[in-house]
Design a protein around this motif. Structure first.
Motif, PDB file in Angstrom:
ATOM      1  N   GLY A 230       0.817  -1.215   0.000  1.00 48.41           N
ATOM      2  CA  GLY A 230       0.000   0.000   0.000  1.00 48.41           C
ATOM      3  C   GLY A 230       0.844   1.255   0.000  1.00 48.41           C
ATOM      4  N   TYR A 231       1.888   1.269   0.816  1.00 47.57           N
ATOM      5  CA  TYR A 231       2.807   2.415   0.830  1.00 47.57           C
ATOM      6  C   TYR A 231       3.486   2.588  -0.528  1.00 47.57           C
ATOM      7  CZ  TYR A 231       2.600   3.570   5.828  1.00 47.57           C
ATOM      8  OH  TYR A 231       2.196   4.005   7.066  1.00 47.57           O
ATOM      9  N   LEU A 232       3.847   1.462  -1.135  1.00 53.84           N
ATOM     10  CA  LEU A 232       4.506   1.539  -2.447  1.00 53.84           C
ATOM     11  C   LEU A 232       3.550   2.110  -3.496  1.00 53.84           C
ATOM     12  CD1 LEU A 232       7.004   0.924  -4.161  1.00 53.84           C
ATOM     13  CD2 LEU A 232       6.088  -1.371  -4.534  1.00 53.84           C
ATOM     14  N   LYS A 233       2.294   1.633  -3.484  1.00 54.04           N
ATOM     15  CA  LYS A 233       1.305   2.122  -4.459  1.00 54.04           C
ATOM     16  C   LYS A 233       1.011   3.606  -4.262  1.00 54.04           C
ATOM     17  CE  LYS A 233      -1.100  -2.255  -5.330  1.00 54.04           C
ATOM     18  NZ  LYS A 233      -0.462  -3.173  -4.393  1.00 54.04           N
ATOM     19  N   ASN A 234       1.157   4.087  -3.015  1.00 55.65           N
ATOM     20  CA  ASN A 234       0.912   5.503  -2.727  1.00 55.65           C
ATOM     21  C   ASN A 234       2.188   6.344  -2.786  1.00 55.65           C
ATOM     22  OD1 ASN A 234      -2.074   6.131  -1.617  1.00 55.65           O
ATOM     23  ND2 ASN A 234      -1.535   4.000  -1.165  1.00 55.65           N
ATOM     24  N   ARG A 235       3.208   5.783  -3.436  1.00 55.82           N
ATOM     25  CA  ARG A 235       4.462   6.494  -3.695  1.00 55.82           C
ATOM     26  C   ARG A 235       5.132   7.000  -2.412  1.00 55.82           C
ATOM     27  NH1 ARG A 235       2.884   9.954  -9.179  1.00 55.82           N
ATOM     28  NH2 ARG A 235       2.190   8.153 -10.383  1.00 55.82           N
ATOM     29  N   GLN A 236       5.157   6.109  -1.412  1.00 53.42           N
ATOM     30  CA  GLN A 236       5.861   6.406  -0.165  1.00 53.42           C
ATOM     31  C   GLN A 236       6.864   5.279   0.101  1.00 53.42           C
ATOM     32  OE1 GLN A 236       3.338   7.582   3.145  1.00 53.42           O
ATOM     33  NE2 GLN A 236       1.858   8.535   1.784  1.00 53.42           N
ATOM     34  N   PRO A 237       7.898   5.193  -0.758  1.00 53.95           N
ATOM     35  CA  PRO A 237       8.841   4.068  -0.629  1.00 53.95           C
ATOM     36  C   PRO A 237       9.573   4.038   0.705  1.00 53.95           C
ATOM     37  CG  PRO A 237       9.668   5.727  -2.172  1.00 53.95           C
ATOM     38  CD  PRO A 237       8.259   6.096  -1.869  1.00 53.95           C
ATOM     39  N   GLY A 238       9.820   5.223   1.283  1.00 54.05           N
ATOM     40  CA  GLY A 238      10.521   5.274   2.569  1.00 54.05           C
ATOM     41  C   GLY A 238       9.730   4.574   3.664  1.00 54.05           C
ATOM     42  N   LYS A 239       8.415   4.842   3.735  1.00 48.35           N
ATOM     43  CA  LYS A 239       7.570   4.203   4.744  1.00 48.35           C
ATOM     44  C   LYS A 239       7.413   2.714   4.464  1.00 48.35           C
ATOM     45  CE  LYS A 239       4.981   8.273   6.239  1.00 48.35           C
ATOM     46  NZ  LYS A 239       3.650   8.904   6.436  1.00 48.35           N
ATOM     47  N   CYS A 240       7.422   2.365   3.194  1.00 48.24           N
ATOM     48  CA  CYS A 240       7.369   0.947   2.811  1.00 48.24           C
ATOM     49  C   CYS A 240       8.571   0.200   3.389  1.00 48.24           C
ATOM     50  CB  CYS A 240       7.339   0.850   1.287  1.00 48.24           C
ATOM     51  SG  CYS A 240       7.383  -0.829   0.637  1.00 48.24           S
ATOM     52  N   ILE A 241       9.748   0.786   3.250  1.00 43.61           N
ATOM     53  CA  ILE A 241      10.980   0.160   3.750  1.00 43.61           C
ATOM     54  C   ILE A 241      10.988   0.127   5.273  1.00 43.61           C
ATOM     55  CG2 ILE A 241      13.492   0.422   3.869  1.00 43.61           C
ATOM     56  CD1 ILE A 241      13.253   1.666   0.990  1.00 43.61           C
ATOM     57  N   ASP A 242      10.521   1.234   5.906  1.00 39.27           N
ATOM     58  CA  ASP A 242      10.463   1.275   7.378  1.00 39.27           C
ATOM     59  C   ASP A 242       9.561   0.173   7.923  1.00 39.27           C
ATOM     60  OD1 ASP A 242      12.143   3.446   7.385  1.00 39.27           O
ATOM     61  OD2 ASP A 242      10.537   4.937   7.587  1.00 39.27           O
ATOM     62  N   ASP A 255       7.627 -13.147   2.657  1.00 39.69           N
ATOM     63  CA  ASP A 255       7.501 -14.066   1.535  1.00 39.69           C
ATOM     64  C   ASP A 255       7.839 -13.344   0.230  1.00 39.69           C
ATOM     65  OD1 ASP A 255       5.313 -12.465   1.007  1.00 39.69           O
ATOM     66  OD2 ASP A 255       3.814 -13.999   1.417  1.00 39.69           O
ATOM     67  N   GLN A 256       7.572 -13.997  -0.896  1.00 35.30           N
ATOM     68  CA  GLN A 256       7.919 -13.418  -2.205  1.00 35.30           C
ATOM     69  C   GLN A 256       7.195 -12.104  -2.457  1.00 35.30           C
ATOM     70  OE1 GLN A 256      10.223 -14.394  -4.100  1.00 35.30           O
ATOM     71  NE2 GLN A 256      10.416 -16.595  -4.250  1.00 35.30           N
ATOM     72  N   VAL A 257       5.934 -12.018  -2.008  1.00 31.87           N
ATOM     73  CA  VAL A 257       5.159 -10.782  -2.207  1.00 31.87           C
ATOM     74  C   VAL A 257       5.790  -9.632  -1.440  1.00 31.87           C
ATOM     75  CG1 VAL A 257       2.898  -9.695  -1.905  1.00 31.87           C
ATOM     76  CG2 VAL A 257       3.047 -12.106  -2.564  1.00 31.87           C
ATOM     77  N   THR A 258       6.210  -9.904  -0.202  1.00 32.63           N
ATOM     78  CA  THR A 258       6.869  -8.873   0.607  1.00 32.63           C
ATOM     79  C   THR A 258       8.118  -8.367  -0.092  1.00 32.63           C
ATOM     80  OG1 THR A 258       6.322 -10.360   2.460  1.00 32.63           O
ATOM     81  CG2 THR A 258       7.503  -8.330   2.987  1.00 32.63           C
ATOM     82  N   VAL A 259       8.938  -9.298  -0.492  1.00 27.79           N
ATOM     83  CA  VAL A 259      10.227  -8.945  -1.089  1.00 27.79           C
ATOM     84  C   VAL A 259      10.040  -8.156  -2.381  1.00 27.79           C
ATOM     85  CG1 VAL A 259      12.340  -9.874  -2.107  1.00 27.79           C
ATOM     86  CG2 VAL A 259      11.423 -10.877  -0.017  1.00 27.79           C
ATOM     87  N   SER A 260       9.056  -8.543  -3.189  1.00 26.83           N
ATOM     88  CA  SER A 260       8.800  -7.825  -4.439  1.00 26.83           C
ATOM     89  C   SER A 260       8.431  -6.369  -4.166  1.00 26.83           C
ATOM     90  CB  SER A 260       7.679  -8.498  -5.222  1.00 26.83           C
ATOM     91  OG  SER A 260       8.069  -9.776  -5.650  1.00 26.83           O
ATOM     92  N   SER A 261       7.591  -6.157  -3.141  1.00 24.92           N
ATOM     93  CA  SER A 261       7.204  -4.785  -2.789  1.00 24.92           C
ATOM     94  C   SER A 261       8.396  -3.983  -2.292  1.00 24.92           C
ATOM     95  CB  SER A 261       6.104  -4.800  -1.719  1.00 24.92           C
ATOM     96  OG  SER A 261       4.922  -5.377  -2.216  1.00 24.92           O
ATOM     97  N   VAL A 262       9.211  -4.619  -1.460  1.00 27.18           N
ATOM     98  CA  VAL A 262      10.380  -3.915  -0.906  1.00 27.18           C
ATOM     99  C   VAL A 262      11.389  -3.600  -2.006  1.00 27.18           C
ATOM    100  CG1 VAL A 262      12.312  -4.105   0.702  1.00 27.18           C
ATOM    101  CG2 VAL A 262      10.041  -4.892   1.377  1.00 27.18           C
ATOM    102  N   LEU A 263      11.567  -4.549  -2.929  1.00 31.25           N
ATOM    103  CA  LEU A 263      12.437  -4.277  -4.085  1.00 31.25           C
ATOM    104  C   LEU A 263      11.933  -3.052  -4.847  1.00 31.25           C
ATOM    105  CD1 LEU A 263      13.194  -7.756  -5.690  1.00 31.25           C
ATOM    106  CD2 LEU A 263      14.818  -6.221  -4.605  1.00 31.25           C
ATOM    107  N   GLY A 264      10.615  -3.025  -5.069  1.00 32.83           N
ATOM    108  CA  GLY A 264      10.019  -1.882  -5.760  1.00 32.83           C
ATOM    109  C   GLY A 264      10.231  -0.585  -5.002  1.00 32.83           C
ATOM    110  N   ALA A 265      10.154  -0.651  -3.665  1.00 37.10           N
ATOM    111  CA  ALA A 265      10.347   0.546  -2.841  1.00 37.10           C
ATOM    112  C   ALA A 265      11.773   1.073  -2.963  1.00 37.10           C
ATOM    113  CB  ALA A 265      10.026   0.228  -1.381  1.00 37.10           C
ATOM    114  N   TYR A 266      12.744   0.179  -2.857  1.00 39.42           N
ATOM    115  CA  TYR A 266      14.140   0.594  -3.015  1.00 39.42           C
ATOM    116  C   TYR A 266      14.376   1.200  -4.399  1.00 39.42           C
ATOM    117  CZ  TYR A 266      15.974  -1.478   1.309  1.00 39.42           C
ATOM    118  OH  TYR A 266      16.258  -1.759   2.615  1.00 39.42           O
ATOM    119  N   ILE A 267      13.790   0.573  -5.407  1.00 42.69           N
ATOM    120  CA  ILE A 267      14.004   1.028  -6.779  1.00 42.69           C
ATOM    121  C   ILE A 267      13.371   2.389  -7.011  1.00 42.69           C
ATOM    122  CG2 ILE A 267      13.339   0.548  -9.174  1.00 42.69           C
ATOM    123  CD1 ILE A 267      13.797  -2.476  -8.360  1.00 42.69           C
ATOM    124  N   HIS A 268      12.098   2.556  -6.567  1.00 49.66           N
ATOM    125  CA  HIS A 268      11.422   3.833  -6.766  1.00 49.66           C
ATOM    126  C   HIS A 268      12.024   4.933  -5.905  1.00 49.66           C
ATOM    127  CE1 HIS A 268       8.335   1.241  -8.628  1.00 49.66           C
ATOM    128  NE2 HIS A 268       8.074   2.316  -9.340  1.00 49.66           N
TER     129      HIS A 268
END
Length: 695
Positions: A230-242, A255-268
């Motif tokens: 949700g944080y990633l979709k709302n363009r808040q990668p910092g909060k996603c990582i926190d 799991d894989q879903v978590t990691v994919s989101s976190v990867l996206g957060a670091y990238i964005h």
């Protein structure tokens, strides 16, 4: 002996002994149901059919029907349902489940409408089936029907209805359902809370989603994933990582879903190196992880890494989709690596995704940016469907490669196809006008943006017009156009002005543009160097020294000019007068031999372009060993024969002397040379350049 083996032996015995009594069939049907053994259930049913056993109650049939429903055995379930002379709600609900799980929503609707009576299970199955198969509106309609019939929704109902609201991004109705959930005292159910969190996050109310998350007593991995994504979709990668770090502290395993989101957060967030570390720690990488990492590298200037990751992905037997392939192709385009682009094109063909719109558009762009417009056109002309991106890639590609009239003709074809151009389209069109020197046509196209297509010109379009006016000797019109801009001119506008002034020797406007650029960014070396070059060309060495002193006092660092060439899948990089290459000696020998041969044909190095206060011999030494000339010499050493072009890339604009040099080489050696500099492509063939000496 396990229960499944016992069941099989019991049915084997049944086949040996012939017909059985009702109690035997009932017991075995129940055992098949408990063991979820659909194969033995089919054998049992075939035995019943063989001996024409027709039970007069629904127990046996319902158990078999439910088992078929669980296993997705549509044909067997449908046949059994049609044979049943007695049906209760259990039977009808089992058929609803079969169609819902199989995605047969029309059959699901027909069965539901024909039911003699419906209970909460019926409604829940249908609502879930519609919501889970992309029929969110119909799911909400059935929910209203359920309420009208006076049936009480369960937590299962509310989860499905909330999912439907999320698909439709219907926050208003979602909030109404949230209110019902509170009244029904279902707010503590973890599945309901997950659905609410997802609804608020996807609809942009991320703070409300977080409040729900914080109040939850029980959080499984799904809950954390919804909030993190949700944080990633709302363009808040910092909060996603926190939040990911909070999850790790809570001792829950991602799991894989978590990691994919976190990867996206670091990238964005631009933390591509941290993303690589997270990616490296994943033991079992799925296609989503690979794609996320590859796209991240492609979008963050790590094109070489994107290509390496793509190779690793294929070795791991992970299957890339069209999105992955298009990102890799785009990386090849940025690197101007024709070899790798052709390899990826081949992979796309073998995987059957070469006709994908994303992939084919990316391939058109790649071939254009590698200077092979013929192959780009082949792909473009055979595309089954084209969108504005496809047209833009081909129009811009023609303009980039000096095929300006082709670009403008294709634009007119685009209009005939009733496709609406966008801002990118006009960058290609106006660039074609600039390089073809079509001032009046450029003015008409520029005016048509707003007048005919309702597009507000951006700084990119103004820069094209400034370039067009300036190159045609109308710098006064260019300055007037800049003054008329509704927004403040940016660095692109002033860099364009300065570039034209360097070309035209216009000190007055060049100094003005340089001052504006330095005000915008005092640490950018470009305006200092370009102004210094203008002074040097006029022999104003004191002003040159003054500029260099200013750069030193401000700690402005000059960037390096370099060229590279790809030989046998290996990239070789050169700077001016490069002596570090393993073959440096033979490269210089080859280049000196080539220069002498060209001089015999009438070539004379233009030492006036040397922007240092040197003697004539030093000037010759300086200009003869520019990086693109060294790259060309190396290309001729490694590929001395044939008709394939020698391809060179340079990170800045090529100088006039190198431009003339390349024309002579293409004529003397009868070898095409393709040079891509920071401005455009130069196709040198038989002594002529595609840019018509206008770059």
């Amino acid at each position: 002996m396990n229960s499944k083996l016992k069941l099989r032996q019991a049915i084997d015995t049944l086949y040996t002994n012939g017909p059985a009594i009702h109690e035997c069939y009932t017991r075995l049907a129940l055992e098949c149901f408990r063991a979820s053994d659909v194969d033995q259930a089919k054998r049992l049913k075939s035995h019943m059919d063989l001996y024409l056993f027709k039970p007069n109650d629904t127990f046996i049939h319902n158990r078999l029907l439910n088992l078929y429903a669980k296993s997705g055995e549509i044909s067997h379930a449908r046949k059994l349902f049609d044979e049943m002379t007695q049906r209760d709600n259990f039977s009808w609900n089992a058929m609803l489940s079969v169609y819902a799980k199989s995605g047969l929503v029309e059959d699901l609707r027909v069965i539901f409408d024909n039911m003699p009576s419906r209970d909460s299970v019926s409604y829940n199955t249908v609502i879930s089936g519609f919501a889970g198969n992309g029929r969110a509106g119909q799911a909400l309609g059935v929910f209203l029907r359920m309420q009208k019939e006076g049936l009480k929704p369960t937590e299962y109902t509310h989860v499905s209805v909330l999912n439907a609201c999320t698909q439709l991004l219907d926050l208003r109705r979602g909030k109404q359902i949230h209110g019902r959930i509170i009244i029904c005292n279902l707010g503590g159910n973890v599945f309901v809370c997950n659905a609410l969190t997802d609804l608020y996050a996807r609809c942009g109310e991320i703070d409300q989603a977080r409040r729900l998350f914080d109040r939850m007593v029980i959080r499984n991995v799904v809950t954390w994933n919804l909030m993190i994504s949700g944080y990633l979709k709302n363009r808040q990668p910092g909060k996603c990582i926190d939040l990911f770090h909070e999850m790790q502290v809570s001792n829950l395993k991602p799991d894989q879903v978590t990691v994919s989101s976190v990867l996206g957060a670091y990238i964005h967030g631009g933390y591509i190196d941290e993303a690589r570390k997270v990616f490296g720690e994943i033991r079992e990488k799925d296609e989503v992880c690979w794609t996320t990492m590859i796209v991240g590298c492609a979008q963050n200037g790590k094109e070489e890494d994107a290509l390496l990751l793509f190779s690793e992905m294929l070795l791991e037997n992970a299957r890339p989709d069209g999105y992955t392939i298009s990102s890799v192709v785009s990386s090849c385009a940025k690197l101007a690596s024709l070899y790798h682009g052709q390899v990826v094109h081949g992979k796309a063909f073998l995987m059957g995704v070469n006709d994908d719109l994303l992939v084919s558009s990316a391939l058109v762009d790649m071939y254009c940016k590698c200077g092979v417009t013929r192959d780009a056109w082949t792909i473009f002309s055979t595309m089954q469907t084209r969108n504005v991106v496809s047209w833009n890639s081909m129009i811009g590609g023609y303009a980039l490669n000096g095929q300006d009239l082709e670009a403008l003709s294709l634009y007119e074809n685009m209009l005939e196809e009733n496709l609406k151009p966008d801002s990118v389209t006009f960058v290609g069109v106006l660039s074609a006008c600039v390089h073809a020197g079509l001032v009046e046509e450029g003015k008409e196209y520029f005016s048509s943006m707003n007048d005919q297509h309702g597009l507000e010109p951006t700084p990119d379009h103004y820069a094209c017009m400034v370039n067009l006016f300036g190159r045609s000797g109308h710098m006064d019109k260019a300055v007037d156009l800049i003054s008329s801009m509704s927004q403040e001119p940016n660095s692109l506008i002033w860099t364009t002005v300065l570039s034209v002034c360097v070309m035209k020797g216009d000190i007055k406007h060049g100094e003005m543009a340089a001052r504006c650029l330095i005000e915008l960014n005092p640490f950018n070396a470009v305006p200092y160097i370009m102004l210094s070059n203008m002074y040097a060309a006029r022999g104003r060495w004191k002003d040159v020294a003054s500029i260099r002193s200013l750069m030193k006092s401000k700690h402005v660092k000059k960037f390096s000019a370099y060229s590279w060439i790809e030989i046998d899948n290996e990239v070789h990089k050169f700077v001016a007068d490069d002596r570090t290459h393993p073959d440096a000696k033979i490269i210089h020998v080859q280049l000196n031999r080539l220069i002498r041969k060209l001089q015999e044909a009438g070539f004379s190095p233009n030492t006036n372009l040397v922007l240092h206060d040197f003697g004539e011999d030093e000037k010759l030494e300086s200009i003869n060993y520019h990086s693109e000339k060294l790259a060309l010499a190396y290309g001729l050493i490694k590929k001395p024969h044939g008709v394939t072009p020698i391809r060179i890339i340079k990170n800045i604009r090529t100088c006039a002397d190198c431009h003339i040099f390349m024309k002579f080489v293409s004529n003397i050696t009868r070898r095409p040379v393709i040079l891509r500099d920071s401005n455009r492509f130069h196709h040198f063939v038989e002594g002529k350049c595609s840019c018509k000496d206008y770059w």
